[in-house]
Scaffold this motif. Structure first.
Motif, PDB file in Angstrom:
ATOM      1  N   PHE A 149     -31.418   4.406 -74.156  1.00  0.00           N
ATOM      2  CA  PHE A 149     -32.041   3.147 -75.299  1.00  0.00           C
ATOM      3  C   PHE A 149     -31.174   1.998 -75.247  1.00  0.00           C
ATOM      4  N   ILE A 150     -29.998   2.059 -74.738  1.00  0.00           N
ATOM      5  CA  ILE A 150     -29.273   0.875 -74.722  1.00  0.00           C
ATOM      6  C   ILE A 150     -29.165   0.172 -73.495  1.00  0.00           C
ATOM      7  N   ASP A 151     -29.658  -1.064 -73.571  1.00  0.00           N
ATOM      8  CA  ASP A 151     -29.899  -1.585 -72.158  1.00  0.00           C
ATOM      9  C   ASP A 151     -28.741  -1.833 -71.347  1.00  0.00           C
ATOM     10  N   LYS A 152     -27.563  -2.067 -71.716  1.00  0.00           N
ATOM     11  CA  LYS A 152     -26.317  -2.311 -70.890  1.00  0.00           C
ATOM     12  C   LYS A 152     -25.935  -1.027 -70.301  1.00  0.00           C
ATOM     13  N   LEU A 153     -26.329   0.084 -70.867  1.00  0.00           N
ATOM     14  CA  LEU A 153     -26.012   1.427 -70.256  1.00  0.00           C
ATOM     15  C   LEU A 153     -27.200   1.942 -69.313  1.00  0.00           C
ATOM     16  N   GLN A 154     -28.348   1.356 -69.787  1.00  0.00           N
ATOM     17  CA  GLN A 154     -29.463   2.090 -69.034  1.00  0.00           C
ATOM     18  C   GLN A 154     -29.552   1.753 -67.563  1.00  0.00           C
ATOM     19  N   GLY A 155     -28.825   0.401 -67.148  1.00  0.00           N
ATOM     20  CA  GLY A 155     -28.956  -0.133 -65.897  1.00  0.00           C
ATOM     21  C   GLY A 155     -28.151   1.019 -64.926  1.00  0.00           C
ATOM     22  N   GLU A 156     -27.457   1.735 -65.645  1.00  0.00           N
ATOM     23  CA  GLU A 156     -26.317   2.334 -64.666  1.00  0.00           C
ATOM     24  C   GLU A 156     -26.600   3.927 -64.997  1.00  0.00           C
ATOM     25  N   LYS A 157     -27.699   4.412 -64.892  1.00  0.00           N
ATOM     26  CA  LYS A 157     -28.154   5.721 -65.387  1.00  0.00           C
ATOM     27  C   LYS A 157     -27.217   6.918 -64.590  1.00  0.00           C
ATOM     28  N   THR A 158     -27.282   6.684 -63.180  1.00  0.00           N
ATOM     29  CA  THR A 158     -26.831   7.461 -62.284  1.00  0.00           C
ATOM     30  C   THR A 158     -25.279   7.619 -62.463  1.00  0.00           C
ATOM     31  N   LEU A 159     -24.742   6.498 -62.747  1.00  0.00           N
ATOM     32  CA  LEU A 159     -23.228   6.504 -62.961  1.00  0.00           C
ATOM     33  C   LEU A 159     -22.828   7.258 -64.042  1.00  0.00           C
ATOM     34  N   TYR A 160     -23.595   7.106 -65.406  1.00  0.00           N
ATOM     35  CA  TYR A 160     -23.160   7.636 -66.663  1.00  0.00           C
ATOM     36  C   TYR A 160     -23.660   9.410 -66.447  1.00  0.00           C
ATOM     37  N   LEU A 161     -24.562   9.534 -65.521  1.00  0.00           N
ATOM     38  CA  LEU A 161     -25.186  10.858 -65.241  1.00  0.00           C
ATOM     39  C   LEU A 161     -23.910  11.636 -64.467  1.00  0.00           C
ATOM     40  N   ILE A 162     -23.191  11.231 -63.551  1.00  0.00           N
ATOM     41  CA  ILE A 162     -22.119  11.824 -62.979  1.00  0.00           C
ATOM     42  C   ILE A 162     -20.932  11.749 -63.795  1.00  0.00           C
ATOM     43  N   MET A 163     -20.636  10.746 -64.563  1.00  0.00           N
ATOM     44  CA  MET A 163     -19.367  10.607 -65.490  1.00  0.00           C
ATOM     45  C   MET A 163     -19.458  11.693 -66.652  1.00  0.00           C
ATOM     46  N   SER A 164     -20.830  11.659 -67.006  1.00  0.00           N
ATOM     47  CA  SER A 164     -20.746  12.717 -68.062  1.00  0.00           C
ATOM     48  C   SER A 164     -20.289  14.136 -67.821  1.00  0.00           C
ATOM     49  N   THR A 165     -20.329  14.462 -66.820  1.00  0.00           N
ATOM     50  CA  THR A 165     -19.669  15.937 -66.370  1.00  0.00           C
ATOM     51  C   THR A 165     -18.178  16.203 -66.828  1.00  0.00           C
ATOM     52  N   THR A 166     -17.640  14.910 -67.185  1.00  0.00           N
ATOM     53  CA  THR A 166     -16.263  15.016 -67.786  1.00  0.00           C
ATOM     54  C   THR A 166     -16.299  15.851 -68.874  1.00  0.00           C
ATOM     55  N   LEU A 167     -17.351  15.410 -69.726  1.00  0.00           N
ATOM     56  CA  LEU A 167     -17.732  16.091 -71.081  1.00  0.00           C
ATOM     57  C   LEU A 167     -17.534  17.781 -70.744  1.00  0.00           C
ATOM     58  N   ILE A 168     -18.446  18.222 -70.133  1.00  0.00           N
ATOM     59  CA  ILE A 168     -18.677  19.662 -69.506  1.00  0.00           C
ATOM     60  C   ILE A 168     -17.112  20.257 -69.040  1.00  0.00           C
ATOM     61  N   PHE A 169     -16.449  19.670 -68.226  1.00  0.00           N
ATOM     62  CA  PHE A 169     -15.207  20.062 -67.795  1.00  0.00           C
ATOM     63  C   PHE A 169     -14.174  20.117 -68.856  1.00  0.00           C
ATOM     64  N   ASN A 170     -14.171  19.151 -69.663  1.00  0.00           N
ATOM     65  CA  ASN A 170     -13.268  19.256 -70.827  1.00  0.00           C
ATOM     66  C   ASN A 170     -13.276  20.437 -71.721  1.00  0.00           C
ATOM     67  N   VAL A 171     -14.623  21.079 -71.946  1.00  0.00           N
ATOM     68  CA  VAL A 171     -14.553  22.216 -72.496  1.00  0.00           C
ATOM     69  C   VAL A 171     -14.346  23.419 -71.688  1.00  0.00           C
ATOM     70  N   LEU A 172     -14.599  23.348 -70.604  1.00  0.00           N
ATOM     71  CA  LEU A 172     -14.384  24.704 -69.691  1.00  0.00           C
ATOM     72  C   LEU A 172     -12.826  24.608 -69.353  1.00  0.00           C
ATOM     73  N   GLY A 173     -12.245  23.339 -69.383  1.00  0.00           N
ATOM     74  CA  GLY A 173     -10.741  23.345 -68.986  1.00  0.00           C
ATOM     75  C   GLY A 173      -9.825  24.167 -69.856  1.00  0.00           C
ATOM     76  N   VAL A 174     -10.025  24.278 -71.108  1.00  0.00           N
ATOM     77  CA  VAL A 174      -9.109  24.693 -72.187  1.00  0.00           C
ATOM     78  C   VAL A 174      -7.546  24.390 -71.593  1.00  0.00           C
ATOM     79  N   ASP A 175      -7.609  23.152 -71.389  1.00  0.00           N
ATOM     80  CA  ASP A 175      -6.077  22.768 -71.213  1.00  0.00           C
ATOM     81  C   ASP A 175      -5.032  22.927 -72.261  1.00  0.00           C
ATOM     82  N   TRP A 176      -5.700  22.920 -73.497  1.00  0.00           N
ATOM     83  CA  TRP A 176      -4.728  23.233 -74.558  1.00  0.00           C
ATOM     84  C   TRP A 176      -4.131  24.485 -74.692  1.00  0.00           C
ATOM     85  N   LEU A 177      -5.008  25.599 -74.225  1.00  0.00           N
ATOM     86  CA  LEU A 177      -4.347  27.074 -74.168  1.00  0.00           C
ATOM     87  C   LEU A 177      -3.215  26.975 -73.041  1.00  0.00           C
TER      88      LEU A 177
END
Length: 471
Positions: free
Chosen positions: A96-124
């Motif tokens: 819904f934000i025009d500035k972000l909508q133009g780069e959907k592929t880039l944001y889809l790829i970079m959103s995997t950061t969020l998943i890996f942050n949970v899986l990584g349990v770096d804090w442990l």
């Protein structure tokens, strides 16, 4: 191991950035860095302060295997729930934000950061002090990313590939963490879980993360929305050098934090004060010459790192350099004094004030001055955070500042600056040799002058080196 990890964190960018900035140019670099700043906000929301809270919570129960297993599973479930909400909000924002909508592929790829942050349990792994494991796998993934960068990023159209490789370098190793987790935590056993007990304590750490993330990323975000990706690219080139220098200046904090916490806990106030005085001397001794030198050679540094097309980044770099000193001091007052003495709320207050100042100044400085305006706002915001924390610690820190030999520092610095500027004015060599010769002269004169004046920390360092060489 922590030292090696710190070194690798700024050596790899030094290798990749000169190549990538020349290939992708300011617009490509700016697009990826703007996307990174947006992803950072959603990562901040999804992690809910868990990276810091998880270390403390697991460290307390590390000797009780069953309680450790239970604690890790509870925190992981809480993290997964909150991160799922954050990922959903990210996808809605991209749609819904025009500035972000133009780069959907880039944001889809970079959103995997969020998943890996949970899986990584770096804090442990940090709570269990698995520093060798953390360092080795981090360096391996950085090296693989370096190879991938040279193999697949060849034109300005490859910025999406660059974004994907950046994610791989930053959090790809978290997948190994998740696989290795089964060797540490027993997931098969049934535990009586209490997820809600972790919710309240994470919120304090979350507030600290929020305030810090906002004032560290708001420059890039506002610059991207107001002036576009090209301006972000120039700003990123200026900030790159600053980030490298900050990692050096604040490296002592990781070593002193547990030691200072211990001395405060047992009431050993004299040793606490002695170490703090030493840390203050270290920050001033290291940061002041770095700020001065890189203001002088800002043009040569940008030419070497990014090429002729990034020359508009020279002025922003000059204005952003003082933050190396400010961050060094606020890291000392905040992370090394306020946090060990259980006053982290004061750090939150200071960073909130810094964020407000940053947003206010950026709102009129960026439209007028672009990347330079963002750099000015960033420096003033960091100065504000430092001044607020110094005010909180005025009864403790001002007596320590009085013991600093500023006359020695500034006389050595002045001589080094004058001689280096004379050299640069008369030197006619390549950019690389220009930086090498000027650095040798500047830091050589600075260090030698301090040694002649018998500056305690420099004398101690020289004696330590000589002693180790003899051994």
């Amino acid at each position: 191991m922590n030292f090696i990890l710190t070194i690798s964190n700024f050596i790899f960018p030094l290798i990749t950035f000169p190549y990538v900035s020349r290939v992708l140019q300011a617009d490509g670099i700016g697009t990826v860095n703007f996307a990174t700043s947006i992803i950072t906000y959603f990562s901040m929301l999804g992690m809910l302060g868990i990276p810091n809270y998880g270390i403390r919570a697991c460290a307390k129960v590390r000797d009780d295997e069953e309680l450790l297993n239970k604690t890790v599973i509870e925190i992981m479930i809480l993290n997964a729930i909150v991160m799922s909400i954050s990922i959903l909000l990210l996808f809605v924002s991209v749609l819904f934000i025009d500035k972000l909508q133009g780069e959907k592929t880039l944001y889809l790829i970079m959103s995997t950061t969020l998943i890996f942050n949970v899986l990584g349990v770096d804090w442990l792994y940090k709570s269990l002090e698995r520093y060798s494991y953390i360092t080795i796998r981090s360096i391996i993934f950085k090296f693989i990313s370096l190879v991938l960068m040279f193999l697949f990023v060849h034109s300005s159209q490859d910025y999406i590939i660059y974004g994907g490789i950046s994610v791989f370098a930053a959090v790809g190793s978290n997948f190994l963490n998740f696989i290795n987790l089964r060797k540490i935590i027993d997931f098969k056993k049934n535990y009586k879980l209490n997820i809600y007990q972790h919710l309240k304590p994470t919120l304090t750490f979350f507030l600290l993360t929020v305030s810090t993330t906002i004032y560290l990323n708001v420059d890039t975000t506002m610059l991207g929305f107001i002036r576009g990706s090209e301006a972000v690219g120039y700003y990123s080139a200026a900030v790159k050098v600053k980030q490298i220098l900050v990692s050096v200046v604040t490296s002592l904090g990781a070593v002193l934090l547990p030691r200072l916490s211990y001395h405060h806990e047992v009431g050993n106030h004299d040793e606490f004060k002695r170490l703090t005085q030493k840390a203050l001397n270290f920050v001033l001794l290291i940061s002041l010459p770095m700020v001065a030198y890189f203001i002088i050679v800002s043009e040569q540094a940008i030419l070497f790192l990014s090429g002729d097309s990034f020359l508009p980044a020279v002025l922003p770099m000059r204005f952003i350099m003082p933050t190396v000193l400010f961050i060094g001091l606020s890291n000392l007052t905040g992370i090394q004094i306020l946090v060990p003495t259980n006053r982290e709320k004061l750090v939150v207050y200071s960073t909130i004030i810094g964020a407000i100042v940053d947003i206010l100044i950026n709102s009129f400085a960026i439209p007028l001055l672009g990347a330079t305006g963002a750099a000015i706002a960033g420096s003033i915001a960091e100065l504000t955070v430092t001044l607020v924390q110094l005010y909180f610690l005025r009864d403790f820190i001002f007596p320590l500042l009085k013991q600093v030999r500023f006359t020695r520092l500034f006389s050595s610095l002045t001589l080094a600056v004058i001689l280096t500027m004379l050299l640069l004015h008369n030197l006619n060599v390549s950019v690389f040799l220009n930086l090498v010769y000027s650095a040798l002269l500047f830091f050589g004169v600075y260090g030698l002058t301090l040694l002649i004046q018998k500056e305690e920390m420099v004398v101690e360092l020289v004696e330590s080196v000589i002693s180790n060489v003899k051994k």
